[in-house]
Design a protein around this motif. Structure first.
Motif, PDB file in Angstrom:
ATOM      1  N   TYR A 103       0.826  -1.209   0.000  1.00  0.00           N
ATOM      2  CA  TYR A 103       0.000   0.000   0.000  1.00  0.00           C
ATOM      3  C   TYR A 103       0.851   1.245   0.000  1.00  0.00           C
ATOM      4  O   TYR A 103       1.982   1.254   0.476  1.00  0.00           O
ATOM      5  CB  TYR A 103      -0.916   0.031   1.229  1.00  0.00           C
ATOM      6  CG  TYR A 103      -1.695  -1.239   1.425  1.00  0.00           C
ATOM      7  CD1 TYR A 103      -2.387  -1.831   0.377  1.00  0.00           C
ATOM      8  CD2 TYR A 103      -1.731  -1.863   2.654  1.00  0.00           C
ATOM      9  CE1 TYR A 103      -3.093  -3.005   0.557  1.00  0.00           C
ATOM     10  CE2 TYR A 103      -2.438  -3.041   2.843  1.00  0.00           C
ATOM     11  CZ  TYR A 103      -3.123  -3.600   1.786  1.00  0.00           C
ATOM     12  OH  TYR A 103      -3.811  -4.753   1.966  1.00  0.00           O
ATOM     13  N   GLY A 104       0.254   2.351  -0.477  1.00  0.00           N
ATOM     14  CA  GLY A 104       0.949   3.636  -0.438  1.00  0.00           C
ATOM     15  C   GLY A 104       1.078   4.134   0.992  1.00  0.00           C
ATOM     16  O   GLY A 104       2.175   4.296   1.515  1.00  0.00           O
ATOM     17  N   TRP A 105      -0.053   4.365   1.654  1.00  0.00           N
ATOM     18  CA  TRP A 105      -0.054   4.888   3.017  1.00  0.00           C
ATOM     19  C   TRP A 105      -0.054   3.766   4.033  1.00  0.00           C
ATOM     20  O   TRP A 105      -0.777   2.787   3.886  1.00  0.00           O
ATOM     21  CB  TRP A 105      -1.294   5.747   3.258  1.00  0.00           C
ATOM     22  CG  TRP A 105      -1.244   7.078   2.585  1.00  0.00           C
ATOM     23  CD1 TRP A 105      -1.876   7.436   1.429  1.00  0.00           C
ATOM     24  CD2 TRP A 105      -0.523   8.230   3.032  1.00  0.00           C
ATOM     25  NE1 TRP A 105      -1.590   8.743   1.122  1.00  0.00           N
ATOM     26  CE2 TRP A 105      -0.763   9.258   2.101  1.00  0.00           C
ATOM     27  CE3 TRP A 105       0.306   8.497   4.126  1.00  0.00           C
ATOM     28  CZ2 TRP A 105      -0.218  10.531   2.224  1.00  0.00           C
ATOM     29  CZ3 TRP A 105       0.849   9.757   4.248  1.00  0.00           C
ATOM     30  CH2 TRP A 105       0.588  10.762   3.305  1.00  0.00           C
ATOM     31  N   VAL A 106       0.745   3.910   5.070  1.00  0.00           N
ATOM     32  CA  VAL A 106       0.742   2.976   6.193  1.00  0.00           C
ATOM     33  C   VAL A 106       0.691   3.777   7.494  1.00  0.00           C
ATOM     34  O   VAL A 106       1.169   4.904   7.568  1.00  0.00           O
ATOM     35  CB  VAL A 106       1.968   2.031   6.199  1.00  0.00           C
ATOM     36  CG1 VAL A 106       1.907   1.051   5.040  1.00  0.00           C
ATOM     37  CG2 VAL A 106       3.263   2.807   6.167  1.00  0.00           C
ATOM     38  N   GLU A 107       0.090   3.181   8.494  1.00  0.00           N
ATOM     39  CA  GLU A 107      -0.019   3.823   9.803  1.00  0.00           C
ATOM     40  C   GLU A 107       1.089   3.305  10.715  1.00  0.00           C
ATOM     41  O   GLU A 107       1.354   2.113  10.764  1.00  0.00           O
ATOM     42  CB  GLU A 107      -1.380   3.505  10.420  1.00  0.00           C
ATOM     43  CG  GLU A 107      -1.598   4.135  11.780  1.00  0.00           C
ATOM     44  CD  GLU A 107      -2.976   3.846  12.347  1.00  0.00           C
ATOM     45  OE1 GLU A 107      -3.067   3.504  13.534  1.00  0.00           O
ATOM     46  OE2 GLU A 107      -3.969   3.961  11.594  1.00  0.00           O
ATOM     47  N   HIS A 108       1.718   4.213  11.421  1.00  0.00           N
ATOM     48  CA  HIS A 108       2.731   3.868  12.423  1.00  0.00           C
ATOM     49  C   HIS A 108       2.323   4.545  13.727  1.00  0.00           C
ATOM     50  O   HIS A 108       1.434   5.398  13.742  1.00  0.00           O
ATOM     51  CB  HIS A 108       4.119   4.349  11.999  1.00  0.00           C
ATOM     52  CG  HIS A 108       4.642   3.650  10.788  1.00  0.00           C
ATOM     53  ND1 HIS A 108       5.112   2.366  10.811  1.00  0.00           N
ATOM     54  CD2 HIS A 108       4.761   4.070   9.508  1.00  0.00           C
ATOM     55  CE1 HIS A 108       5.507   2.024   9.604  1.00  0.00           C
ATOM     56  NE2 HIS A 108       5.296   3.040   8.783  1.00  0.00           N
ATOM     57  N   TYR A 109       2.997   4.207  14.800  1.00  0.00           N
ATOM     58  CA  TYR A 109       2.677   4.808  16.094  1.00  0.00           C
ATOM     59  C   TYR A 109       3.911   5.491  16.664  1.00  0.00           C
ATOM     60  O   TYR A 109       4.991   4.899  16.712  1.00  0.00           O
ATOM     61  CB  TYR A 109       2.164   3.746  17.072  1.00  0.00           C
ATOM     62  CG  TYR A 109       1.647   4.348  18.351  1.00  0.00           C
ATOM     63  CD1 TYR A 109       0.377   4.914  18.401  1.00  0.00           C
ATOM     64  CD2 TYR A 109       2.433   4.378  19.493  1.00  0.00           C
ATOM     65  CE1 TYR A 109      -0.097   5.487  19.562  1.00  0.00           C
ATOM     66  CE2 TYR A 109       1.963   4.956  20.664  1.00  0.00           C
ATOM     67  CZ  TYR A 109       0.695   5.498  20.695  1.00  0.00           C
ATOM     68  OH  TYR A 109       0.234   6.073  21.846  1.00  0.00           O
ATOM     69  N   SER A 110       3.749   6.727  17.104  1.00  0.00           N
ATOM     70  CA  SER A 110       4.832   7.476  17.726  1.00  0.00           C
ATOM     71  C   SER A 110       4.721   7.327  19.242  1.00  0.00           C
ATOM     72  O   SER A 110       3.779   7.851  19.851  1.00  0.00           O
ATOM     73  CB  SER A 110       4.745   8.954  17.346  1.00  0.00           C
ATOM     74  OG  SER A 110       5.632   9.704  18.151  1.00  0.00           O
ATOM     75  N   ALA A 111       5.656   6.621  19.837  1.00  0.00           N
ATOM     76  CA  ALA A 111       5.655   6.457  21.293  1.00  0.00           C
ATOM     77  C   ALA A 111       5.921   7.795  21.977  1.00  0.00           C
ATOM     78  O   ALA A 111       5.363   8.071  23.047  1.00  0.00           O
ATOM     79  CB  ALA A 111       6.697   5.424  21.707  1.00  0.00           C
ATOM     80  N   ASP A 112       6.759   8.636  21.361  1.00  0.00           N
ATOM     81  CA  ASP A 112       7.062   9.948  21.943  1.00  0.00           C
ATOM     82  C   ASP A 112       5.822  10.847  21.992  1.00  0.00           C
ATOM     83  O   ASP A 112       5.573  11.521  22.989  1.00  0.00           O
ATOM     84  CB  ASP A 112       8.160  10.662  21.146  1.00  0.00           C
ATOM     85  CG  ASP A 112       9.504   9.957  21.246  1.00  0.00           C
ATOM     86  OD1 ASP A 112       9.694   9.190  22.217  1.00  0.00           O
ATOM     87  OD2 ASP A 112      10.343  10.174  20.362  1.00  0.00           O
ATOM     88  N   GLU A 172       2.720   9.700  21.477  1.00  0.00           N
ATOM     89  CA  GLU A 172       1.604   8.858  21.934  1.00  0.00           C
ATOM     90  C   GLU A 172       0.381   8.964  21.025  1.00  0.00           C
ATOM     91  O   GLU A 172      -0.751   9.073  21.475  1.00  0.00           O
ATOM     92  CB  GLU A 172       1.231   9.177  23.387  1.00  0.00           C
ATOM     93  CG  GLU A 172       2.359   8.903  24.345  1.00  0.00           C
ATOM     94  CD  GLU A 172       1.985   9.175  25.796  1.00  0.00           C
ATOM     95  OE1 GLU A 172       0.918   9.793  26.056  1.00  0.00           O
ATOM     96  OE2 GLU A 172       2.763   8.766  26.669  1.00  0.00           O
ATOM     97  N   LYS A 173       0.644   8.938  19.720  1.00  0.00           N
ATOM     98  CA  LYS A 173      -0.446   8.947  18.748  1.00  0.00           C
ATOM     99  C   LYS A 173       0.075   8.398  17.420  1.00  0.00           C
ATOM    100  O   LYS A 173       1.274   8.350  17.179  1.00  0.00           O
ATOM    101  CB  LYS A 173      -1.031  10.341  18.583  1.00  0.00           C
ATOM    102  CG  LYS A 173      -0.111  11.370  17.956  1.00  0.00           C
ATOM    103  CD  LYS A 173      -0.840  12.703  17.844  1.00  0.00           C
ATOM    104  CE  LYS A 173      -0.067  13.695  17.009  1.00  0.00           C
ATOM    105  NZ  LYS A 173      -0.834  14.927  16.800  1.00  0.00           N
ATOM    106  N   PRO A 174      -0.852   8.003  16.541  1.00  0.00           N
ATOM    107  CA  PRO A 174      -0.430   7.475  15.247  1.00  0.00           C
ATOM    108  C   PRO A 174       0.014   8.585  14.293  1.00  0.00           C
ATOM    109  O   PRO A 174      -0.417   9.728  14.401  1.00  0.00           O
ATOM    110  CB  PRO A 174      -1.680   6.775  14.713  1.00  0.00           C
ATOM    111  CG  PRO A 174      -2.812   7.417  15.414  1.00  0.00           C
ATOM    112  CD  PRO A 174      -2.290   7.896  16.739  1.00  0.00           C
TER     113      PRO A 174
END
Length: 126
Positions: free
Chosen positions: A85-94, A96-98
């Motif tokens: 896929y083009g777009w992927v979701e990741h999570y920022s621990a710093d 605290e949001k995607p």
């Protein structure tokens, strides 16, 4: 040609919540594919409804936790096909949001792209 009941359901959509409206629109389409469907797909940003899986749409359990199905039917916490896929979701621990990353354009954003706003909605008893 839409039946009178289908037309009334579509008119009532303007008063209903988006997920209910999407359900009425989906029911009104009347294709054989829809008769056997267990889910339809709703884009929460564009309010688009369709029966065809746009790809990579997670399932949600009763607690609202997202999961995907592996090749053997096992539940996975991440989409096994996300590399396609083009777009992927990741999570920022710093933070605290995607956040969202486009693997093609290399763009990164905090705003959810509409490509990732699809939800799998169970078809209720008709």
């Amino acid at each position: 040609m839409l039946s009178l009941l289908s037309v009334l359901l579509l008119l009532l959509c303007t008063l209903a919540r988006p997920t209910e409206c999407a359900a009425h629109k989906a029911k009104a389409a009347g294709k054989q594919q829809q008769q056997d469907a267990q889910h339809y797909f709703w884009n929460e940003m564009t309010n688009t409804v369709q029966w065809e899986d746009p790809g990579g749409v997670a399932f949600e359990d009763e607690a609202g936790l997202r999961y995907w199905l592996g090749h053997n039917g096992e539940r996975l916490s991440e989409d096994p096909n996300s590399a396609a896929y083009g777009w992927v979701e990741h999570y920022s621990a710093d933070m605290e949001k995607p956040y969202y990353y486009n693997q093609i354009s290399k763009e990164t954003t905090w705003e959810k792209p509409s490509d990732l706003a699809w939800r799998r909605v169970p078809v209720r008893n008709r």
